[in-house]
Write a protein that holds these residues in place. Structure first.
Motif, PDB file in Angstrom:
ATOM      1  N   ALA A  55      73.878  56.547  21.446  1.00 15.20           N
ATOM      2  CA  ALA A  55      73.365  57.827  20.954  1.00 15.20           C
ATOM      3  C   ALA A  55      73.646  58.953  21.946  1.00 15.20           C
ATOM      4  CB  ALA A  55      71.863  57.730  20.683  1.00 15.20           C
ATOM      5  N   VAL A  56      73.577  58.653  23.228  1.00 13.84           N
ATOM      6  CA  VAL A  56      73.867  59.657  24.264  1.00 13.84           C
ATOM      7  C   VAL A  56      75.339  60.041  24.221  1.00 13.84           C
ATOM      8  CG1 VAL A  56      73.924  60.083  26.758  1.00 13.84           C
ATOM      9  CG2 VAL A  56      71.968  58.905  25.740  1.00 13.84           C
ATOM     10  N   LYS A  58      77.421  59.811  21.676  1.00 18.20           N
ATOM     11  CA  LYS A  58      77.671  60.574  20.452  1.00 18.20           C
ATOM     12  C   LYS A  58      77.142  62.001  20.566  1.00 18.20           C
ATOM     13  CE  LYS A  58      78.142  56.755  17.249  1.00 18.20           C
ATOM     14  NZ  LYS A  58      77.614  56.071  16.075  1.00 18.20           N
ATOM     15  N   LYS A  59      76.005  62.188  21.209  1.00 23.67           N
ATOM     16  CA  LYS A  59      75.437  63.529  21.404  1.00 23.67           C
ATOM     17  C   LYS A  59      76.344  64.354  22.309  1.00 23.67           C
ATOM     18  CE  LYS A  59      72.094  66.705  21.614  1.00 23.67           C
ATOM     19  NZ  LYS A  59      72.702  67.968  21.313  1.00 23.67           N
ATOM     20  N   SER A  62      79.417  65.372  20.401  1.00 23.43           N
ATOM     21  CA  SER A  62      79.096  66.441  19.468  1.00 23.43           C
ATOM     22  C   SER A  62      78.958  67.774  20.200  1.00 23.43           C
ATOM     23  CB  SER A  62      77.798  66.109  18.731  1.00 23.43           C
ATOM     24  OG  SER A  62      77.412  67.187  17.913  1.00 23.43           O
ATOM     25  N   ASP A  63      78.250  67.770  21.326  1.00 28.56           N
ATOM     26  CA  ASP A  63      78.090  68.997  22.122  1.00 28.56           C
ATOM     27  C   ASP A  63      79.446  69.501  22.600  1.00 28.56           C
ATOM     28  OD1 ASP A  63      75.370  68.706  21.791  1.00 28.56           O
ATOM     29  OD2 ASP A  63      74.982  68.061  23.848  1.00 28.56           O
TER      30      ASP A  63
END
Length: 86
Positions: A55-56, A58-59, A62-63
């Motif tokens: 999740a980190v 992917k975040k 995305s950022d």
């Protein structure tokens, strides 16, 4: 994430998909199941490989994409503005 290469270079190094080397580009970082990631970490003889939660990653991806898109839009706007000024 490979700490040995990251510390030595000052750039974060990630394992690529299928353990095909390293990359500093998070877009190319491999995503591994928790079991495989644990195997990679545990097989590092000097213990300088760490897991990062999917999740980190992917975040951050995305950022990063959002930042690049914003920069591209700003650059295009400035280029068009300069053309209008000429």
């Amino acid at each position: 994430m490979d700490l040995e290469r990251s510390i030595a270079s000052g750039k974060i190094h990630y394992w690529k998909a299928n353990k095909q080397g390293y990359t500093t580009n998070i877009q190319q970082a491999g995503l591994y199941s928790p079991e495989i990631a644990e195997q990679i970490v545990n097989s590092d003889y000097d213990k300088r490989t760490v897991m990062i939660d999917e999740a980190v990653v992917k975040k951050i991806r995305s950022d990063f994409r959002t930042t690049l898109l914003k920069k591209s839009i700003e650059d295009n706007y400035e280029a068009l503005k300069k053309m209008g000024d000429e």
